[in-house]
Design a protein around this motif. Structure first.
Motif, PDB file in Angstrom:
ATOM      1  N   UNK A   1       0.827  -1.207   0.000  1.00 33.28           N
ATOM      2  CA  UNK A   1       0.000   0.000   0.000  1.00 33.28           C
ATOM      3  C   UNK A   1       0.858   1.252   0.000  1.00 33.28           C
ATOM      4  N   UNK A   2       1.963   1.225   0.714  1.00 37.96           N
ATOM      5  CA  UNK A   2       2.879   2.364   0.814  1.00 37.96           C
ATOM      6  C   UNK A   2       4.115   2.028  -0.016  1.00 37.96           C
ATOM      7  N   UNK A   3       3.958   2.079  -1.343  1.00 39.88           N
ATOM      8  CA  UNK A   3       4.964   1.497  -2.234  1.00 39.88           C
ATOM      9  C   UNK A   3       5.990   2.479  -2.779  1.00 39.88           C
ATOM     10  N   UNK A   4       5.772   3.779  -2.557  1.00 39.91           N
ATOM     11  CA  UNK A   4       6.750   4.769  -3.014  1.00 39.91           C
ATOM     12  C   UNK A   4       7.723   5.055  -1.874  1.00 39.91           C
ATOM     13  N   UNK A   5       8.864   4.397  -1.916  1.00 41.81           N
ATOM     14  CA  UNK A   5       9.894   4.626  -0.912  1.00 41.81           C
ATOM     15  C   UNK A   5      11.246   4.181  -1.451  1.00 41.81           C
ATOM     16  N   UNK A   6      12.278   4.642  -0.797  1.00 43.43           N
ATOM     17  CA  UNK A   6      13.638   4.237  -1.145  1.00 43.43           C
ATOM     18  C   UNK A   6      13.996   3.029  -0.288  1.00 43.43           C
ATOM     19  N   UNK A   7      14.253   1.881  -0.889  1.00 46.53           N
ATOM     20  CA  UNK A   7      14.546   0.678  -0.097  1.00 46.53           C
ATOM     21  C   UNK A   7      15.849   0.815   0.675  1.00 46.53           C
ATOM     22  N   UNK A   8      15.943   0.089   1.779  1.00 50.94           N
ATOM     23  CA  UNK A   8      17.179   0.119   2.559  1.00 50.94           C
ATOM     24  C   UNK A   8      18.148  -0.964   2.126  1.00 50.94           C
TER      25      UNK A   8
ATOM     26  N   UNK B   1      20.171  -3.278  -0.770  1.00 46.83           N
ATOM     27  CA  UNK B   1      20.713  -3.165  -2.117  1.00 46.83           C
ATOM     28  C   UNK B   1      19.942  -4.081  -3.070  1.00 46.83           C
ATOM     29  N   UNK B   2      20.071  -3.775  -4.355  1.00 46.36           N
ATOM     30  CA  UNK B   2      19.476  -4.603  -5.416  1.00 46.36           C
ATOM     31  C   UNK B   2      17.956  -4.652  -5.361  1.00 46.36           C
ATOM     32  N   UNK B   3      17.347  -3.571  -4.900  1.00 49.88           N
ATOM     33  CA  UNK B   3      15.895  -3.437  -4.907  1.00 49.88           C
ATOM     34  C   UNK B   3      15.556  -2.230  -5.770  1.00 49.88           C
ATOM     35  N   UNK B   4      14.578  -2.375  -6.656  1.00 51.85           N
ATOM     36  CA  UNK B   4      14.234  -1.309  -7.587  1.00 51.85           C
ATOM     37  C   UNK B   4      13.022  -0.517  -7.098  1.00 51.85           C
ATOM     38  N   UNK B   5      13.181   0.794  -6.879  1.00 52.15           N
ATOM     39  CA  UNK B   5      12.023   1.623  -6.517  1.00 52.15           C
ATOM     40  C   UNK B   5      11.028   1.678  -7.668  1.00 52.15           C
ATOM     41  N   UNK B   6       9.886   2.278  -7.441  1.00 50.60           N
ATOM     42  CA  UNK B   6       8.898   2.463  -8.497  1.00 50.60           C
ATOM     43  C   UNK B   6       9.554   3.130  -9.710  1.00 50.60           C
ATOM     44  N   UNK B   7       9.192   2.665 -10.890  1.00 48.49           N
ATOM     45  CA  UNK B   7       9.823   3.168 -12.113  1.00 48.49           C
ATOM     46  C   UNK B   7       9.535   4.645 -12.342  1.00 48.49           C
ATOM     47  N   UNK B   8       8.379   5.120 -11.893  1.00 50.18           N
ATOM     48  CA  UNK B   8       8.052   6.521 -12.117  1.00 50.18           C
ATOM     49  C   UNK B   8       8.548   7.435 -11.002  1.00 50.18           C
ATOM     50  N   UNK B   9       9.208   6.856  -9.995  1.00 53.81           N
ATOM     51  CA  UNK B   9       9.812   7.695  -8.953  1.00 53.81           C
ATOM     52  C   UNK B   9      11.020   8.394  -9.565  1.00 53.81           C
ATOM     53  N   UNK B  10      11.158   9.676  -9.321  1.00 56.34           N
ATOM     54  CA  UNK B  10      12.190  10.476  -9.970  1.00 56.34           C
ATOM     55  C   UNK B  10      13.576   9.869  -9.820  1.00 56.34           C
ATOM     56  N   UNK B  11      14.312   9.813 -10.935  1.00 61.88           N
ATOM     57  CA  UNK B  11      15.659   9.250 -10.904  1.00 61.88           C
ATOM     58  C   UNK B  11      16.595  10.101 -10.060  1.00 61.88           C
ATOM     59  N   UNK B  12      16.310  11.403  -9.966  1.00 62.51           N
ATOM     60  CA  UNK B  12      17.160  12.304  -9.196  1.00 62.51           C
ATOM     61  C   UNK B  12      16.614  12.561  -7.792  1.00 62.51           C
ATOM     62  N   UNK B  13      15.721  11.686  -7.336  1.00 60.43           N
ATOM     63  CA  UNK B  13      15.157  11.846  -5.996  1.00 60.43           C
ATOM     64  C   UNK B  13      16.261  11.816  -4.946  1.00 60.43           C
ATOM     65  N   UNK B  14      16.307  12.853  -4.148  1.00 65.27           N
ATOM     66  CA  UNK B  14      17.329  12.953  -3.102  1.00 65.27           C
ATOM     67  C   UNK B  14      16.649  13.132  -1.755  1.00 65.27           C
ATOM     68  N   UNK B  15      16.992  12.254  -0.811  1.00 65.72           N
ATOM     69  CA  UNK B  15      16.436  12.332   0.531  1.00 65.72           C
ATOM     70  C   UNK B  15      17.481  12.835   1.520  1.00 65.72           C
TER      71      UNK B  15
END
Length: 368
Positions: free
Chosen positions: A320-327, A329-343
């Motif tokens: 349900x809460x699928x837009x996030x940066x995984x902790x 390695x080797x996990x792909x975020x949502x494809x439409x999440x910005x490539x330059x997303x900086x947290x």
């Protein structure tokens, strides 16, 4: 609505929203459970307002996990993968933190998994959490996630999402005029046109505001938000309310939690998302084990399950809460999440120690 922080001030922790709000406001958020998810929730998932049974006395009974009221799909996933039985007690951050505090002398929970890293950090410092244990996959954490692992190993990050990104209504503002930085929200041309969630109520709103105070200092943080207040910022209880105001024309620009923002965009609303170059303040989701749990093996297996790349990928693909940066390695975020997303994020210890002070400051603005 001017800067009027809601009367029910929550000082224990940032609160999540209700399932009803999410349905009414057409925005899946980190604060709510979608109607479809609610209808398929496991039958033995308890509400945070219900009185749970005492902690199981043996490993044959279920592991009790307190978690935010979303991603309940973790129950069948974990049970199928490990054979352990799981009992979920769900609620918003304030409810769960209040329960944990009330149960301090006799905890009913084994694991807590919430978007409340500052609160959980304080629990570790109060000796409520199992420390000095290392999950087997800890070396597979991303460099970004590793910075959130405390020296005590009292909790572990399972992902992070933007507590707020900038989003604007394209019918009201064109791309050239749209804000590009957080400072731009105080520009006089956006007077009375900006909205945000209440940091005393909405789960992601406290991590959002605490970054400004932590990165710039308390005085500079106050000056920044005073500039927004003078510019007529609208403050709403939770992010779904902000989303509704943005699409309804009450405001033109918002600081909006990541999943809410992408839900609006994906549903065809006339909005665009801006990831500020300086970064979007993060809400970090962490898992921790109760110090005196009688189900240590199951609890450790659960935390390791959450850190597994396959689990995190499944939560991104199906959760349900699928837009996030995984902790992991080797996990792909949502494809439409910005490539330059900086947290970016405030230091957990600092944010936890100053939580009451910062929330009180925002509450005080309501009477000015």
């Amino acid at each position: 609505m001017t800067f009027a922080v809601m009367n029910a001030l929550v000082l224990t922790t940032v609160a999540c929203g209700s399932k009803e709000e999410a349905a009414n406001n057409n925005a899946a958020s980190a604060e709510s459970t979608s109607p479809s998810a609610a209808s398929t929730a496991p039958t033995n998932t308890a509400s945070a307002s219900e009185q749970p049974a005492a902690a199981p006395a043996n490993q044959g009974e279920p592991l009790v996990v307190y978690l935010n009221d979303f991603d309940e799909i973790i129950k069948p996933m974990f049970e199928e993968a490990t054979g352990y039985k799981l009992e979920l007690v769900t609620g918003n951050g304030a409810e769960l933190a209040s329960r944990i505090e009330a149960e301090k002398g006799n905890p009913h929970w084994d694991v807590v998994w919430m978007d409340s890293m500052p609160t959980i950090d304080q629990m570790g410092k109060q000796d409520q959490l199992l420390a000095d244990w290392t999950p087997k996959d800890i070396d597979n954490l991303t460099d970004f996630a590793k910075q959130f692992v405390p020296a005590s190993h009292a909790y572990f990050p399972t992902g992070a999402h933007a507590a707020s990104v900038i989003i604007y209504n394209t019918k009201a503002i064109d791309a050239n005029s749209a804000p590009k930085t957080w400072k731009d929200l105080a520009d006089p041309k956006f007077k009375g046109a900006v909205g945000m969630a209440d940091p005393a109520v909405a789960a992601p709103a406290y991590p959002f505001v605490s970054w400004f105070f932590g990165a710039q200092g308390m005085d500079a943080g106050k000056q920044y938000f005073e500039s927004l207040i003078k510019n007529g910022v609208h403050v709403y209880p939770k992010n779904p309310n902000v989303a509704k105001a943005l699409t309804g024309g009450e405001i033109k620009v918002a600081a909006l939690q990541e999943s809410n923002a992408y839900t609006l965009k994906n549903s065809g609303e006339p909005v665009e998302i801006v990831w500020p170059q300086e970064g979007a303040p993060a809400s970090v989701r962490v898992a921790a084990i109760q110090k005196n749990t009688k189900h240590a093996d199951a609890a450790k297996a659960f935390v390791e399950f959450l850190l597994d790349p396959k689990t995190q990928q499944a939560l991104i693909d199906q959760g349900e809460e699928s837009y996030f940066e995984p902790s992991a390695k080797d996990v792909q975020p949502k494809k439409d999440r910005a490539a330059d997303a900086k947290l970016v994020a405030a230091e957990a210890g600092w944010a936890g120690e100053h939580e009451g002070e910062i929330k009180q400051w925002f509450a005080d603005q309501a009477v000015k």
